[in-house]
Design a protein around this motif. Structure first.
Motif, PDB file in Angstrom:
ATOM      1  N   UNK A 247       0.869  -1.188   0.000  1.00  0.00           N
ATOM      2  CA  UNK A 247       0.000   0.000   0.000  1.00  0.00           C
ATOM      3  C   UNK A 247       0.906   1.240   0.000  1.00  0.00           C
ATOM      4  N   UNK A 248       0.306   2.397   0.060  1.00  0.00           N
ATOM      5  CA  UNK A 248       1.096   3.635  -0.056  1.00  0.00           C
ATOM      6  C   UNK A 248       2.149   3.743   1.053  1.00  0.00           C
ATOM      7  N   UNK A 249       1.782   3.322   2.277  1.00  0.00           N
ATOM      8  CA  UNK A 249       2.732   3.421   3.401  1.00  0.00           C
ATOM      9  C   UNK A 249       3.757   2.287   3.404  1.00  0.00           C
ATOM     10  N   UNK A 250       3.372   1.142   2.851  1.00  0.00           N
ATOM     11  CA  UNK A 250       4.259  -0.037   2.860  1.00  0.00           C
ATOM     12  C   UNK A 250       4.432  -0.573   1.431  1.00  0.00           C
ATOM     13  N   UNK A 255       5.755  -5.070   8.314  1.00  0.00           N
ATOM     14  CA  UNK A 255       6.391  -5.850   9.384  1.00  0.00           C
ATOM     15  C   UNK A 255       5.413  -6.848   9.992  1.00  0.00           C
ATOM     16  N   UNK A 256       5.974  -7.947  10.499  1.00  0.00           N
ATOM     17  CA  UNK A 256       5.144  -8.977  11.125  1.00  0.00           C
ATOM     18  C   UNK A 256       4.454  -8.432  12.369  1.00  0.00           C
ATOM     19  N   UNK A 257       3.210  -8.798  12.530  1.00  0.00           N
ATOM     20  CA  UNK A 257       2.471  -8.415  13.729  1.00  0.00           C
ATOM     21  C   UNK A 257       1.531  -9.557  14.111  1.00  0.00           C
ATOM     22  N   UNK A 258       1.629 -10.073  15.358  1.00  0.00           N
ATOM     23  CA  UNK A 258       0.760 -11.201  15.741  1.00  0.00           C
ATOM     24  C   UNK A 258      -0.721 -10.827  15.722  1.00  0.00           C
TER      25      UNK A 258
END
Lengths: 331, 206
Positions: A247-250, A255-258
């Protein structure tokens, strides 16, 4: 003969027919199902992802199986290669048995089709097949110098001259070994690469082999494990949700997030990756070809097959208890 | 001498490797480097020996028209055709070797392995019975682990995958660790017996 007695003596060809239908139909008519990610899979994902964009860190994939176990192991190999290509992680492949060599080339070819910018010798390198007699010299030798131990790649090029070797000398840099096996092959990597040189080792194994690896997971000698088709499906989802996310920010993944992985699921019936979560639905333009969701489609067939086996066991037990000879009450 | 020379080689090299592991020194590293170069030289001989042995065993079968000798013809033909295609055109994408692998060996191997599903289902129906308390515990554990491995299990209840994971992490792990410890002790004892020349069955019966 009552129905229970008939059930006990049923011709096993009827059972085979039911098994065939239960497996073939879900493969031909796939449906959306949720994939829940377990800790051994997410630990492996995070370890590999921590190498993203680093010049002096690389992953070594060891192929220790033949074509018979491809259904379970091939999707996890393709998923990990996809993760590496997606996140610019240096990846090497090696095998010590002849039937694994074409599988290794096949997995690389399938995964790299979607990453035309990834170059052999720069972003990835196939060490190729090495005779099993050289297993120990190579595994131990890589602890000192990878280029010296392996010498040449699958195309006959000198390893030390390849661009990918910049910053890669021994297990301090080639810091994670993932062994794909339908056997106890990973224990050799633990014994020689982990114990002696401190390399990180992970396993991608068939479901029947998974139980043997739990002591090594608990002791930390395995940093992660993909267990059978389920492990492959979990890794496919992890790559979709994080590494392939755009997306625009990524623009290069997130990053991984549980929390995100627990809350998000990817409907596999659509041709583009879409994300469904409590935050709502996000549709993307990122394609989701069959090769990147084959484990999740296979899990549908496995779901039905497991239910069928449970039903068979229950029916078998009902038949057994109802037809079991009662004690003779006349004595 | 036929038994004594191999015995001397095994005992001498065995103790040298033990010394290499436990006594770090220059001599120990030199010995190890020497062994690595020897190991590389030995491997190609093993391949030649394997191919010769295969030809001798199946060649004799064909010559004597032993039962099912036709399968030996197929085995030798497969070996020759695959090897020739690999040597002549290489093993890369688009070569006859890879075509043979992808279109003959891969489906055949997958078919053989997938037969397991049919046998497991049939065996589960015919033999998996709750005949005793132990068998019942095994049966219940099998139900939970099987359901915990597939998406439908989690869809029914989140406790199913969590319980399945607990079974794998606790009782399974405890049993596996016990077995591994036993195997490790057994291997150490056998290795010591070989090093000391007590265990000699690997030398054969001659």
């Amino acid at each position: 003969m009552n129905i229970f007695q008939r059930m006990q003596n049923i011709d096993r060809r009827w059972i085979y027919l039911v098994v065939a239908l239960c497996i073939i139909i879900p493969l031909l008519i796939p449906f959306n199902s949720k994939t829940y990610v377990t800790d051994p899979s997410s630990n492996l994902y995070q370890k590999i992802d921590s190498f993203a964009g680093k010049e002096d860190k690389a992953v070594l994939l060891s192929f220790s199986h033949d074509a018979s176990t491809m259904a379970e192991l091939f999707p996890m190999e393709v998923s990990i290669l996809r993760h590496c290509f997606e996140r610019n992680i240096k990846v090497f492949t090696i095998c010590f048995s002849p039937p694994s060599a074409p599988l290794m080339a096949y997995a690389l070819n399938v995964a790299k089709e979607d990453y035309p910018n990834s170059q052999s010798g720069v972003d990835y390198c196939n060490f190729g097949y090495k005779p099993y007699g050289l297993f120990l010299p190579i595994v131990l030798g890589m602890g000192d110098d990878v280029a010296e131990a392996v010498q040449t790649d699958a195309d006959g090029r000198k390893i030390k001259n390849l661009e990918i070797m910049n910053g890669i000398r021994n297990y301090d840099d080639l810091n994670l070994i993932v062994d794909f096996a339908a056997s106890a092959a990973v224990f050799s990597w633990i014994t020689y690469a982990r114990v002696r040189f401190g390399a990180n080792v992970a396993a991608g194994v068939t479901a029947v082999m998974a139980a043997d690896n739990y002591p090594y997971l608990q002791s930390g000698q395995l940093v992660g494990m993909l267990s059978g088709l389920k492990g492959a499906a979990e890794y496919e989802k992890l790559v979709d949700v994080f590494a392939a996310y755009e997306d625009a920010d990524n623009p290069n993944g997130r990053k991984y997030s549980p929390e995100v992985i627990k809350d998000t699921w990817v409907p596999i019936m659509s041709k583009k990756i879409s994300y469904d979560s409590s935050q709502g639905n996000i549709d993307t333009d990122v394609p989701l070809p069959y090769k990147f969701k084959m484990a999740r489609i296979g899990m549908n067939a496995q779901s039905i097959a497991h239910i069928m086996i449970i039903v068979f066991i229950i029916l078998g037990n009902i038949g057994y208890f109802t037809t079991r000879k009662k004690p003779d009450e006349t004595i | 001498m036929k038994r004594q020379i191999p015995l001397i080689i095994v005992i001498t090299l065995g103790f040298l490797f033990v010394a290499h592991t436990f006594i770090p020194s220059k001599a120990s590293v030199d010995f190890y480097d020497w062994w690595v170069s020897w190991a590389k030289a030995i491997s190609p001989f093993a391949v030649v020996l394997g191919i010769l042995s295969l030809f001798m065993v199946h060649g004799t079968k064909i010559q004597r028209k032993a039962p099912n000798w036709q399968y030996s013809v197929v085995t030798l033909l497969a070996l020759v055709v695959t090897a020739v295609s690999g040597f002549a055109w290489g093993t890369n994408e688009g070569t006859p070797f890879l075509w043979l692998f992808q279109n003959v060996q891969m489906p055949m191997s997958a078919t053989m392995f997938s037969l397991l599903a049919f046998y497991i289902a049939s065996a589960a129906y015919k033999a998996f019975r709750a005949k005793s308390p132990q068998a019942t515990v095994l049966l219940i554990a099998a139900f939970i682990v099987m359901m915990g491995q597939v998406p439908i299990g989690a869809a029914i209840s989140k406790w199913i995958p969590e319980t399945a994971q607990w079974i794998l992490n606790v009782p399974n792990l405890a049993a596996k660790r016990g077995i591994a410890t036993g195997v490790g002790l057994g291997m150490t004892a056998t290795s010591l017996k070989i090093l000391l020349g007590i265990e000699r069955t690997y030398l054969g019966s001659d």
